[in-house]
Design an enzyme around this catalytic site. Structure first.
Site, PDB file in Angstrom:
ATOM      1  CE  LYS A 170      22.568   7.055   4.493  1.00 16.88           C
ATOM      2  NZ  LYS A 170      22.432   5.881   3.585  1.00 16.88           N
ATOM      3  N   GLY A 201      20.688   9.209   0.232  1.00 18.75           N
ATOM      4  CA  GLY A 201      22.064   9.343  -0.233  1.00 18.75           C
ATOM      5  C   GLY A 201      22.926   8.189   0.209  1.00 18.75           C
ATOM      6  N   GLY A 203      25.901   6.248   2.262  1.00 14.92           N
ATOM      7  CA  GLY A 203      26.387   6.265   3.644  1.00 14.92           C
ATOM      8  C   GLY A 203      27.688   7.030   3.781  1.00 14.92           C
ATOM      9  N   GLY A 207      25.559   9.976   4.941  1.00  9.99           N
ATOM     10  CA  GLY A 207      25.578   9.390   6.279  1.00  9.99           C
ATOM     11  C   GLY A 207      26.708   9.960   7.118  1.00  9.99           C
ATOM     12  CD  GLU A 245      19.750  -1.287  18.980  1.00  8.68           C
ATOM     13  OE1 GLU A 245      19.933  -2.519  18.853  1.00  8.68           O
ATOM     14  OE2 GLU A 245      19.468  -0.766  20.069  1.00  8.68           O
ATOM     15  CB  CYS A 279      20.413  -7.233  13.761  1.00 10.13           C
ATOM     16  SG  CYS A 279      18.900  -6.478  14.324  1.00 10.13           S
ATOM     17  CD  GLU A 377      24.996  -9.367  11.549  1.00 10.33           C
ATOM     18  OE1 GLU A 377      25.646  -8.346  11.289  1.00 10.33           O
ATOM     19  OE2 GLU A 377      23.957  -9.370  12.223  1.00 10.33           O
TER      20      GLU A 377
HETATM   21  P1  NAP Z   1      25.974  -0.583   6.708  1.00 15.28           P
HETATM   22  O1  NAP Z   1      26.939  -0.189   5.669  1.00 15.28           O
HETATM   23  O2  NAP Z   1      26.400  -0.576   8.124  1.00 15.28           O
HETATM   24  O3  NAP Z   1      24.691   0.342   6.507  1.00 15.28           O
HETATM   25  C1  NAP Z   1      23.859   0.876   7.502  1.00 15.28           C
HETATM   26  C2  NAP Z   1      23.579   2.343   7.231  1.00 15.28           C
HETATM   27  O4  NAP Z   1      24.773   3.104   7.438  1.00 15.28           O
HETATM   28  C3  NAP Z   1      23.156   2.646   5.805  1.00 15.28           C
HETATM   29  O5  NAP Z   1      22.251   3.720   5.789  1.00 15.28           O
HETATM   30  C4  NAP Z   1      24.464   3.032   5.183  1.00 15.28           C
HETATM   31  O6  NAP Z   1      24.340   3.748   3.987  1.00 15.28           O
HETATM   32  C5  NAP Z   1      25.087   3.858   6.271  1.00 15.28           C
HETATM   33  N1  NAP Z   1      26.534   4.020   6.183  1.00 15.28           N
HETATM   34  C6  NAP Z   1      27.432   3.248   5.531  1.00 15.28           C
HETATM   35  N2  NAP Z   1      28.674   3.730   5.679  1.00 15.28           N
HETATM   36  C7  NAP Z   1      28.576   4.852   6.442  1.00 15.28           C
HETATM   37  C8  NAP Z   1      29.509   5.799   6.945  1.00 15.28           C
HETATM   38  N3  NAP Z   1      30.828   5.697   6.708  1.00 15.28           N
HETATM   39  N4  NAP Z   1      29.051   6.825   7.700  1.00 15.28           N
HETATM   40  C9  NAP Z   1      27.750   6.938   7.971  1.00 15.28           C
HETATM   41  N5  NAP Z   1      26.815   6.083   7.509  1.00 15.28           N
HETATM   42  C10 NAP Z   1      27.216   5.033   6.768  1.00 15.28           C
HETATM   43  O7  NAP Z   1      25.411  -2.003   6.394  1.00 15.28           O
HETATM   44  P2  NAP Z   1      25.321  -2.662   4.942  1.00 15.28           P
HETATM   45  O8  NAP Z   1      26.514  -2.385   4.112  1.00 15.28           O
HETATM   46  O9  NAP Z   1      24.062  -2.269   4.344  1.00 15.28           O
HETATM   47  O10 NAP Z   1      25.330  -4.195   5.342  1.00 15.28           O
HETATM   48  C11 NAP Z   1      26.565  -4.846   5.652  1.00 15.28           C
HETATM   49  C12 NAP Z   1      26.396  -5.802   6.796  1.00 15.28           C
HETATM   50  O11 NAP Z   1      25.959  -5.103   7.970  1.00 15.28           O
HETATM   51  C13 NAP Z   1      25.327  -6.850   6.606  1.00 15.28           C
HETATM   52  O12 NAP Z   1      25.741  -7.898   5.839  1.00 15.28           O
HETATM   53  C14 NAP Z   1      25.027  -7.214   8.033  1.00 15.28           C
HETATM   54  O13 NAP Z   1      25.963  -8.113   8.532  1.00 15.28           O
HETATM   55  C15 NAP Z   1      25.170  -5.923   8.762  1.00 15.28           C
HETATM   56  N6  NAP Z   1      23.861  -5.284   8.977  1.00 15.28           N
HETATM   57  C16 NAP Z   1      23.316  -5.334  10.204  1.00 15.28           C
HETATM   58  C17 NAP Z   1      22.092  -4.752  10.427  1.00 15.28           C
HETATM   59  C18 NAP Z   1      21.454  -4.764  11.756  1.00 15.28           C
HETATM   60  O14 NAP Z   1      20.248  -4.581  11.864  1.00 15.28           O
HETATM   61  N7  NAP Z   1      22.185  -4.924  12.834  1.00 15.28           N
HETATM   62  C19 NAP Z   1      21.396  -4.159   9.388  1.00 15.28           C
HETATM   63  C20 NAP Z   1      21.980  -4.118   8.127  1.00 15.28           C
HETATM   64  C21 NAP Z   1      23.209  -4.679   7.948  1.00 15.28           C
HETATM   65  P3  NAP Z   1      24.365   2.916   2.589  1.00 15.28           P
HETATM   66  O15 NAP Z   1      23.087   2.221   2.540  1.00 15.28           O
HETATM   67  O16 NAP Z   1      24.532   3.952   1.559  1.00 15.28           O
HETATM   68  O17 NAP Z   1      25.547   1.969   2.678  1.00 15.28           O
END
Ligand code: NAP
Ligand code: MG
Length: 470
Positions: A170, A201, A203, A207, A245, A279, A377
């Site tokens: 996903k 789709g 998250g 997800g 991660e 990250c 972050e």
């Molecule tokens: P995120 O919401 O954690 O997204 C990561 C993945 O998880 C995406 O595929 C997301 O889908 C999915 N997801 C979201 N909510 C979920 C749930 N309840 N259950 C299962 N899967 C779920 O990150 P983001 O909103 O894109 O970014 C927010 C912040 O996260 C950033 O500003 C940054 O600080 C941090 N981040 C860190 C990394 C890293 O490499 N460590 C990478 C990205 C972001 P969707 O795309 O549909 O939300």
């Protein structure tokens, strides 16, 4: 832009159960460039069932054959590297040069490294009167972010394939086109149906359904700590394996004997890389009080050389951030830094361009460890510079966040830097500008995560052991 209005499940592109779609937006032009299906829990279920059906055959496939397919996959990624780079620039906004060299280039090498590991890894070993078998964990649910959209997929899929696991992916809703291209490459490489499945789709819908599915044996997640916490709780409740991660707030510690100009220049480049959306970005620069003003001036001047611009234009080093929401989040942090008393010495919260989700390359001085911009972050092109009086204080500041993903130490002599690095609570430390190594274990201490990716340690995550006694 190439796109599918279907999902890759059980070796074919099939329509989603529902009619929902996700719009993919080019963050430089703010235009919708594609739509992909928004998968439902039923789609996830179909994908997991395909992965379960394919598992026994794939797990029993000799490692040498799995290695040959990984080599074919590497060749597919290499042959289509330009297409990957263009797609990643279109949906993420990273400058085309960076997309080519890093975003599309590194995954080719990572998949190649797992082709070699699959062929050479000791999947059986002798321990006294036992033979220990390293067997695949089973069906992997992979949930990936948008910041390195192909790298994050290959970091999970390649070791999973090498181990004999099957995968349901996903990908992030902001970067699904890269995932579709990856699925095409898997198909073209000749992997058996069901070994890799893609459900695009949201998250919170697809997800979550994947993390909760009882047919998933290991959930491998990369993204925010907030979502990682939820995934960990779901996996813990079901007693299934989990790899997380998560985020970071990594420190770059410049000790007094270091080459200050080089250390500062390297740090600014690291933070501006991918518009700060890494990250492992070294977002806190720690400088001795005696060198502080000089370091601030050097960093501000260096940051000003990163002119935000069209990511497809030759020479652009700083593109937009991924989305309007991310831009607003990053600008919010810049405003909060100002409100809490930090001093902007480069950039600021204003929009640098009229169109596109751009953020000015920003440097803060007079940052103290308690400030929000020193703790959280930001995931944007924002560097915080902190002052320390002695090494013990530098260590306290460096270790004083909930995170522990990366770090860097600069010193006049290497042994001094290594001694300091040993005291850092973090999963990786670059010594005097040490380069990224795709065979070195990558992952976090503390709330930066659980588990390791890349190299042998990354492969071990996808294996479980069985001991036979003789
Ligand atoms: P995120 O919401 O954690 O997204 C990561 C993945 O998880 C995406 O595929 C997301 O889908 C999915 N997801 C979201 N909510 C979920 C749930 N309840 N259950 C299962 N899967 C779920 O990150 P983001 O909103 O894109 O970014 C927010 C912040 O996260 C950033 O500003 C940054 O600080 C941090 N981040 C860190 C990394 C890293 O490499 N460590 C990478 C990205 C972001 P969707 O795309 O549909 O939300
Ligand atoms: Mg999200």
């Amino acid at each position: 832009m190439r796109q599918h209005d279907a999902m890759y499940i059980d070796g074919t592109w099939r329509s989603a159960e529902g009619s929902g779609t996700i719009e993919v937006v080019d963050p430089a032009g703010e235009r919708v460039i594609a739509t992909v299906p928004a998968g439902s829990a039923q789609d996830v279920d179909a994908a997991v069932r395909a992965a379960r059906t394919a598992l026994p055959g794939w797990a029993a496939t000799p490692p040498g054959e799995r290695a040959a397919l990984l080599t074919a996959l590497r060749d597919q990624l290499a042959a289509r590297a330009e297409e990957f780079a263009a797609t990643i620039t279109a949906e993420l906004g990273s400058p085309l040069g960076f997309s080519t060299r890093v975003q599309a280039g590194v995954p080719v090498k990572v998949v190649g490294s797992y082709a070699e590991l699959a062929a050479s890894y000791a999947f059986e070993e002798k321990v006294g009167n036992s033979t220990v078998l390293h067997e695949p964990v089973g069906v992997v649910g992979a949930i990936t972010p948008w910041n390195y959209p192909l790298h994050q997929i290959t970091n999970k899929a390649a070791p999973a394939f090498a181990a004999g696991c099957t995968v349901v992916l996903k990908p992030a809703e902001d970067t699904p086109l890269t995932a579709q291209l990856f699925a095409e490459c898997v198909a073209a490489a000749g992997f058996p149906a069901g070994v890799f499945n893609l459900v695009t789709g949201l998250g919170t819908v697809a997800g979550q359904a994947l993390a909760e599915h009882e047919g998933v044996d290991l959930v491998s997640f990369t993204g925010s700590t907030a979502v990682g916490r939820k995934i960990g709780a779901i996996a813990g409740g079901a007693v299934k394996r989990v790899a997380l991660e998560l985020g970071g707030k990594s420190a770059n510690v410049i000790l007094p004997g270091a080459d200050l100009a080089k250390a500062v220049r390297t740090n600014v480049a690291d933070v501006m890389r991918n518009s700060g959306q890494s990250c492992n970005a070294l977002t806190r620069m720690l400088v001795h009080a005696d060198q502080y003003e000089e370091a601030v001036a050097l960093a501000a001047a260096e940051a000003d050389t990163y002119t935000p611009g069209d990511p497809t234009a030759e020479g652009t080093r700083l593109g937009p951030v991924v989305s309007a929401a991310q831009r607003d989040r990053v600008r919010g942090y810049i405003e909060q830094g100002i409100a809490e008393g930090a001093k902007v010495v480069a950039g600021g919260p204003e929009a640098p361009l009229e169109t596109g989700y751009y953020v000015k390359p920003t440097v803060f001085a007079e940052v103290t460890p308690d400030m929000t911009i020193a703790q959280e972050e930001i995931f944007g092109p924002v560097l915080s510079i902190l002052r320390y009086a002695d090494e013990d204080e530098a260590l306290r500041i460096a270790n004083g966040t909930v995170y522990g993903l990366a770090g860097a130490v600069w010193a006049g002599d290497e042994a001094e830097a290594v001694a300091f690095a040993r005291r850092l609570d973090t999963g990786q430390v670059d010594i005097n500008g040490g380069r990224f190594n795709l065979l070195a274990p990558f992952g976090g201490y503390k709330q930066s995560g659980i588990g390791r990716e890349l190299g042998r340690h990354g492969l071990a995550e996808y294996l479980q052991t069985k001991s036979l006694q003789f």
